[in-house]
Scaffold this motif. Structure first.
Motif, PDB file in Angstrom:
ATOM      1  N   ASN A 141       7.518 -14.394  32.300  1.00 20.18           N
ATOM      2  CA  ASN A 141       8.819 -13.981  32.850  1.00 20.18           C
ATOM      3  C   ASN A 141       9.535 -12.956  31.983  1.00 20.18           C
ATOM      4  N   VAL A 142       8.870 -12.454  30.917  1.00 19.29           N
ATOM      5  CA  VAL A 142       9.493 -11.485  30.018  1.00 19.29           C
ATOM      6  C   VAL A 142       8.990 -10.080  30.330  1.00 19.29           C
ATOM      7  N   HIS A 143       9.936  -9.134  30.394  1.00 21.07           N
ATOM      8  CA  HIS A 143       9.619  -7.744  30.731  1.00 21.07           C
ATOM      9  C   HIS A 143      10.291  -6.821  29.717  1.00 21.07           C
ATOM     10  N   LEU A 144       9.532  -5.867  29.211  1.00 21.30           N
ATOM     11  CA  LEU A 144      10.017  -4.987  28.144  1.00 21.30           C
ATOM     12  C   LEU A 144       9.891  -3.530  28.561  1.00 21.30           C
ATOM     13  N   GLU A 145      10.971  -2.770  28.308  1.00 20.07           N
ATOM     14  CA  GLU A 145      10.975  -1.348  28.638  1.00 20.07           C
ATOM     15  C   GLU A 145      10.396  -0.493  27.512  1.00 20.07           C
ATOM     16  N   ARG A 146      10.876  -0.712  26.268  1.00 18.01           N
ATOM     17  CA  ARG A 146      10.387   0.114  25.157  1.00 18.01           C
ATOM     18  C   ARG A 146      10.506  -0.645  23.845  1.00 18.01           C
ATOM     19  N   ALA A 147       9.720  -0.193  22.857  1.00 15.23           N
ATOM     20  CA  ALA A 147       9.681  -0.851  21.546  1.00 15.23           C
ATOM     21  C   ALA A 147       9.783   0.191  20.448  1.00 15.23           C
ATOM     22  N   TYR A 148      10.666  -0.067  19.489  1.00 16.07           N
ATOM     23  CA  TYR A 148      10.785   0.758  18.285  1.00 16.07           C
ATOM     24  C   TYR A 148      10.115  -0.009  17.147  1.00 16.07           C
ATOM     25  N   LEU A 149       9.023   0.524  16.660  1.00 16.93           N
ATOM     26  CA  LEU A 149       8.232  -0.185  15.645  1.00 16.93           C
ATOM     27  C   LEU A 149       7.742   0.821  14.611  1.00 16.93           C
ATOM     28  N   LYS A 150       8.203   0.654  13.386  1.00 15.84           N
ATOM     29  CA  LYS A 150       7.803   1.574  12.329  1.00 15.84           C
ATOM     30  C   LYS A 150       6.317   1.405  12.016  1.00 15.84           C
ATOM     31  N   ARG A 151       5.624   2.515  11.816  1.00 13.83           N
ATOM     32  CA  ARG A 151       4.199   2.451  11.511  1.00 13.83           C
ATOM     33  C   ARG A 151       3.958   1.739  10.180  1.00 13.83           C
ATOM     34  N   TYR A 152       2.892   0.960  10.158  1.00 12.59           N
ATOM     35  CA  TYR A 152       2.513   0.254   8.942  1.00 12.59           C
ATOM     36  C   TYR A 152       1.266   0.902   8.359  1.00 12.59           C
ATOM     37  N   TYR A 153       1.335   1.299   7.088  1.00 16.85           N
ATOM     38  CA  TYR A 153       0.215   1.915   6.391  1.00 16.85           C
ATOM     39  C   TYR A 153      -0.196   0.992   5.248  1.00 16.85           C
ATOM     40  N   GLU A 154      -1.294   0.296   5.426  1.00 18.08           N
ATOM     41  CA  GLU A 154      -1.708  -0.659   4.397  1.00 18.08           C
ATOM     42  C   GLU A 154      -2.083   0.032   3.096  1.00 18.08           C
ATOM     43  N   ASP A 155      -2.572   1.281   3.166  1.00 17.38           N
ATOM     44  CA  ASP A 155      -2.960   1.985   1.938  1.00 17.38           C
ATOM     45  C   ASP A 155      -1.748   2.488   1.160  1.00 17.38           C
ATOM     46  N   ARG A 156      -0.539   2.256   1.702  1.00 17.92           N
ATOM     47  CA  ARG A 156       0.678   2.672   0.994  1.00 17.92           C
ATOM     48  C   ARG A 156       1.496   1.467   0.517  1.00 17.92           C
ATOM     49  N   ILE A 157       0.899   0.280   0.620  1.00 14.88           N
ATOM     50  CA  ILE A 157       1.558  -0.959   0.200  1.00 14.88           C
ATOM     51  C   ILE A 157       0.892  -1.462  -1.082  1.00 14.88           C
ATOM     52  N   LYS A 158       1.685  -2.017  -1.984  1.00 13.12           N
ATOM     53  CA  LYS A 158       1.149  -2.476  -3.265  1.00 13.12           C
ATOM     54  C   LYS A 158       0.055  -3.520  -3.056  1.00 13.12           C
ATOM     55  N   ALA A 159      -0.942  -3.497  -3.939  1.00  7.78           N
ATOM     56  CA  ALA A 159      -2.160  -4.282  -3.764  1.00  7.78           C
ATOM     57  C   ALA A 159      -1.884  -5.778  -3.669  1.00  7.78           C
ATOM     58  N   SER A 160      -0.946  -6.283  -4.448  1.00  8.38           N
ATOM     59  CA  SER A 160      -0.676  -7.723  -4.441  1.00  8.38           C
ATOM     60  C   SER A 160      -0.186  -8.200  -3.079  1.00  8.38           C
ATOM     61  N   GLU A 161       0.551  -7.355  -2.386  1.00  9.33           N
ATOM     62  CA  GLU A 161       1.039  -7.729  -1.056  1.00  9.33           C
ATOM     63  C   GLU A 161      -0.080  -7.629  -0.027  1.00  9.33           C
ATOM     64  N   VAL A 162      -0.916  -6.621  -0.149  1.00 10.92           N
ATOM     65  CA  VAL A 162      -2.044  -6.463   0.776  1.00 10.92           C
ATOM     66  C   VAL A 162      -2.982  -7.649   0.682  1.00 10.92           C
ATOM     67  N   SER A 163      -3.242  -8.120  -0.541  1.00 11.14           N
ATOM     68  CA  SER A 163      -4.211  -9.196  -0.731  1.00 11.14           C
ATOM     69  C   SER A 163      -3.634 -10.574  -0.441  1.00 11.14           C
ATOM     70  N   GLY A 164      -2.315 -10.720  -0.460  1.00  8.77           N
ATOM     71  CA  GLY A 164      -1.732 -12.047  -0.329  1.00  8.77           C
ATOM     72  C   GLY A 164      -0.876 -12.278   0.900  1.00  8.77           C
ATOM     73  N   TRP A 165      -0.687 -11.252   1.726  1.00  9.10           N
ATOM     74  CA  TRP A 165       0.164 -11.377   2.908  1.00  9.10           C
ATOM     75  C   TRP A 165      -0.637 -10.996   4.148  1.00  9.10           C
ATOM     76  N   ASP A 166      -0.024 -11.222   5.314  1.00  4.98           N
ATOM     77  CA  ASP A 166      -0.725 -10.911   6.574  1.00  4.98           C
ATOM     78  C   ASP A 166      -0.025  -9.790   7.347  1.00  4.98           C
TER      79      ASP A 166
END
Length: 335
Positions: A141-166
């Motif tokens: 029953n949910v309908h969405l017109e548009r989404a604003y979502l910032k791009r995620y670049y894993e190669d630009r995130i610190k290694a500890s967060e890449v290895s320990g987060w989802d």
């Protein structure tokens, strides 16, 4: 032996001094009504709907914020979920997706049980902000017109967060949910401003992540300014000042009436120059614990701004239908 005793005395003195300082701070806060809520009158939710409102849902120490204006609805973030795709023990967290779905069905559904979102905004790729979107958007029953979502670049995130987060998994789940809805996906977010009912929405910190600078994903968080007739509310996402975001953005944002504290009131957010520039009349903290002591001192002791916790009030509705008579609702429950 004498050296050991001397060291012990020094340690005891340091601990005593810290205790005295903490006591002075706590006493000053109690004396002046600071680091606690002031006597702003909350109204128990009466079941009424409509108008221009911002709903800060009670989703623990995560963000799910419902915007409402002229009968239209939008979501800024969607709360933590129970999904733990990489099986990290640290991310085995209570999820709020079912609560969010129930809230939306109770409040936003039309006479046919359908829910229409003009847009969603995902501030950044952390599960306590994006986690619930895939569940909400998968509802029939949910309908969405548009989404604003910032791009995620894993190669630009610190290694500890890449290895320990989802981050990557929750980002891709959100993208897939938006695609399944057939909604417009907007990811070029610099200098984005648009109207939503009676609100003007402006996005901050929309630039792409720097390919030469590895940071935590919080440093990439969007901030959202909601304005109506001169009344200004800044939803700070997880903005902090570890990468200088608050210092850089404060002059662009300017004075606000209400601030949703950045990063749930944790250390590194709500720095002095930022709070003095935004100078909010009230602050809302999306958390079930008190803000970090440094944040309490800056916000409540120095800037004299009361902090209201979503958990304490079982969610908070900021009603700015009449900007001359702003109301806060708590105990947000539905029949």
């Amino acid at each position: 032996m004498k050296k050991w005793k001397k060291a012990l005395i020094i340690v005891v003195c340091v601990i005593g001094a810290l205790a005295v300082i903490a006591g002075v701070v706590a006493g000053s806060c109690a004396l002046f009504g600071l680091a606690v809520e002031d006597d702003f009158s909350f109204t128990a939710y009466d079941g009424s709907k409509g108008g221009d409102r911002i709903h800060f849902l009670n989703v623990g120490n995560s963000d799910a914020i419902l915007l409402e204006s002229e009968g239209k609805f939008a979501l800024v973030d969607c709360g933590e979920d129970t999904d733990n795709p990489r099986g990290f023990k640290s991310l085995d967290l209570p999820g709020y997706e079912d609560y969010v779905v129930d809230y939306l069905n109770d409040y936003c559904a039309d006479e046919n049980g359908q829910i229409y979102f003009e847009f969603i905004i995902g501030t950044h790729a952390h599960s306590d902000h994006l986690g619930g979107f895939d569940t909400v958007l998968s509802q029939d029953n949910v309908h969405l017109e548009r989404a604003y979502l910032k791009r995620y670049y894993e190669d630009r995130i610190k290694a500890s967060e890449v290895s320990g987060w989802d981050n990557k998994e929750v980002y891709e789940q959100t993208l897939a949910a938006v695609e399944a809805q057939g909604a417009e996906l907007i990811q070029d977010l610099e200098n984005v401003s648009f109207t939503f009912g009676n609100f003007k929405i402006t996005l901050f910190n929309g630039q792409e992540a720097d390919p030469d600078d590895k940071v935590g994903e919080n440093e990439n968080s969007l901030g959202i300014l909601v304005e109506k007739d001169g009344y200004r509310v800044f939803l700070a996402g997880d903005l902090n000042n570890f990468d200088g975001d608050e210092k850089r953005l404060a002059p662009e944002i300017g004075k606000v009436d209400v601030l949703k504290l950045g990063h749930h009131g944790y250390l590194g957010s709500s720095t002095l120059s930022y709070i003095r520039t935004l100078d909010p009349d009230m602050a809302i903290q999306t958390n079930n614990k008190h803000a970090n002591l440094s944040v309490q001192i800056v916000v409540t002791m120095i800037n004299m701004t009361p902090i209201y916790q979503t958990a304490k009030h079982n969610g908070i509705i900021l009603d700015i239908t009449d900007v001359a008579d702003v109301k806060l609702y708590d105990n947000v429950t539905f029949d």
